[in-house]
Write a protein that holds these residues in place. Structure first.
Motif, short mmCIF file in Angstrom:
data_model
loop_
_atom_site.label_atom_id
_atom_site.label_comp_id
_atom_site.label_asym_id
_atom_site.label_seq_id
_atom_site.Cartn_x
_atom_site.Cartn_y
_atom_site.Cartn_z
N THR A 6 3.66 0.70 2.76
CA THR A 6 3.61 -0.81 3.59
C THR A 6 3.30 -2.05 2.91
O THR A 6 2.54 -2.02 1.90
CB THR A 6 2.16 -0.26 4.43
OG1 THR A 6 2.32 0.60 4.87
CG2 THR A 6 2.04 -1.53 5.49
N GLN B 45 2.06 14.28 -6.73
CA GLN B 45 2.60 13.84 -5.56
C GLN B 45 3.78 12.95 -5.44
O GLN B 45 4.44 12.71 -6.76
CB GLN B 45 1.62 12.71 -5.21
CG GLN B 45 -0.08 13.44 -5.16
CD GLN B 45 -0.92 12.28 -4.88
OE1 GLN B 45 -0.98 11.26 -5.39
NE2 GLN B 45 -2.11 12.74 -4.24
N LYS C 46 4.90 8.88 0.18
CA LYS C 46 5.27 9.22 1.52
C LYS C 46 5.69 8.06 2.40
O LYS C 46 6.39 8.07 3.10
CB LYS C 46 3.94 9.86 2.15
CG LYS C 46 3.96 10.09 3.58
CD LYS C 46 2.73 10.81 4.09
CE LYS C 46 2.54 11.08 5.38
NZ LYS C 46 1.15 11.84 6.02
N GLN C 47 4.88 6.92 2.19
CA GLN C 47 5.18 5.60 2.91
C GLN C 47 4.58 4.39 2.21
O GLN C 47 3.63 4.47 1.32
CB GLN C 47 4.33 5.77 4.04
CG GLN C 47 4.64 4.47 4.92
CD GLN C 47 3.81 4.74 6.55
OE1 GLN C 47 3.15 5.47 6.71
NE2 GLN C 47 3.88 3.40 7.17
N TYR D 14 0.94 -1.23 0.21
CA TYR D 14 -0.04 -0.11 0.03
C TYR D 14 0.81 1.19 -0.04
O TYR D 14 1.90 1.37 0.94
CB TYR D 14 -0.90 -0.11 1.16
CG TYR D 14 -1.79 1.50 1.33
CD1 TYR D 14 -2.74 1.73 0.57
CD2 TYR D 14 -1.34 2.07 2.53
CE1 TYR D 14 -3.42 2.75 0.78
CE2 TYR D 14 -2.06 3.31 2.57
CZ TYR D 14 -3.07 3.84 1.78
OH TYR D 14 -3.65 4.80 1.60
N VAL D 15 0.50 2.12 -1.04
CA VAL D 15 1.44 3.39 -1.00
C VAL D 15 0.65 4.44 -0.60
O VAL D 15 -0.25 4.88 -1.27
CB VAL D 15 2.00 3.62 -2.66
CG1 VAL D 15 2.77 4.78 -2.55
CG2 VAL D 15 2.65 2.31 -3.03
N GLN D 16 1.26 5.44 0.30
CA GLN D 16 0.68 6.70 0.60
C GLN D 16 1.52 7.67 -0.14
O GLN D 16 2.85 7.80 -0.03
CB GLN D 16 0.89 7.07 1.96
CG GLN D 16 -0.08 6.29 2.83
CD GLN D 16 -0.09 6.73 4.44
OE1 GLN D 16 0.85 6.31 4.96
NE2 GLN D 16 -1.28 7.42 5.02
N TRP D 17 0.96 8.71 -0.56
CA TRP D 17 1.36 9.71 -1.43
C TRP D 17 1.24 11.15 -0.81
O TRP D 17 0.32 11.33 0.00
CB TRP D 17 0.41 9.88 -2.65
CG TRP D 17 0.88 8.73 -3.53
CD1 TRP D 17 0.17 7.51 -3.79
CD2 TRP D 17 1.80 8.46 -4.43
NE1 TRP D 17 0.32 6.80 -4.64
CE2 TRP D 17 1.54 6.92 -5.06
CE3 TRP D 17 3.21 9.10 -4.94
CZ2 TRP D 17 2.53 6.60 -6.11
CZ3 TRP D 17 3.88 8.49 -5.86
CH2 TRP D 17 3.53 7.42 -6.42
N GLU D 18 2.03 12.01 -0.89
CA GLU D 18 2.02 13.25 -0.32
C GLU D 18 2.61 14.38 -1.32
O GLU D 18 3.51 14.11 -1.87
CB GLU D 18 3.15 13.14 0.79
CG GLU D 18 3.52 14.60 1.63
CD GLU D 18 4.44 14.61 2.69
OE1 GLU D 18 4.36 14.83 3.56
OE2 GLU D 18 5.60 13.47 2.32
#
Length: 151
Positions: A149, A143, A146-147, A24-28
């Motif tokens: 998982t 974007q 960010k992280q 799972y990729v978090q974007w910022e």
């Protein structure tokens, strides 16, 4: 031996295909460190506007000076496209043409001043790239990761 290479290739493809769906990729969004401000000035002559009344000439010159200022801003942001040609006949230059054009969209510019100055009308524009970035963020949302998982 002939059977081992295709089997290894198939196993590699299967393992690679499975590995792409277990994270799972978090974007910022990331803002630039500094934002420049561009300014442009447009001029238009009052007397040569095609109108009979002075008030109409002033309004036409206002609009023309604003368009000229926007063109200058577009030139600063996007640059100019130049097309040139020259003709030489019997070692003498017989024709020399240069055409310049600019194309682009300017969003977020504001009119700082608009005033008559002698025989001309002047419009001053400002383009703050902090405003441009905010408008771009609303529309396109660029974007960065960010992280991530992994499961």
């Amino acid at each position: 031996m002939k059977l081992i290479k295709p089997l290894m290739l198939a196993m590699t493809v299967l393992l690679t295909g499975c590995a792409t769906h277990d994270r799972y990729v978090q974007w910022e969004s990331e803002a630039p460190e500094t934002f420049p401000k561009l300014t442009a000035i447009g001029y238009a002559p009052l007397q040569t506007q095609p109108a009979k009344e002075q008030s109409q000439r002033v309004l036409m010159a206002m609009q023309a000076s604003k368009i000229a200022a926007y063109r200058e801003l577009a030139e600063q942001v996007y640059g100019q496209q130049l097309n040139a040609s020259s003709q030489v006949k019997e070692w003498m230059l017989t024709d020399d043409n240069i055409q310049a054009s600019v194309s682009g969209v300017i969003r977020g510019a504001k009119v700082v001043k608009s005033y008559p100055a002698g025989e001309h009308y002047v419009t001053e524009l400002e383009l703050d790239f902090a405003q441009v970035w905010a408008l771009y963020q609303q529309q396109y949302r660029p974007q960065k990761v960010k992280q991530v998982t992994y499961f």
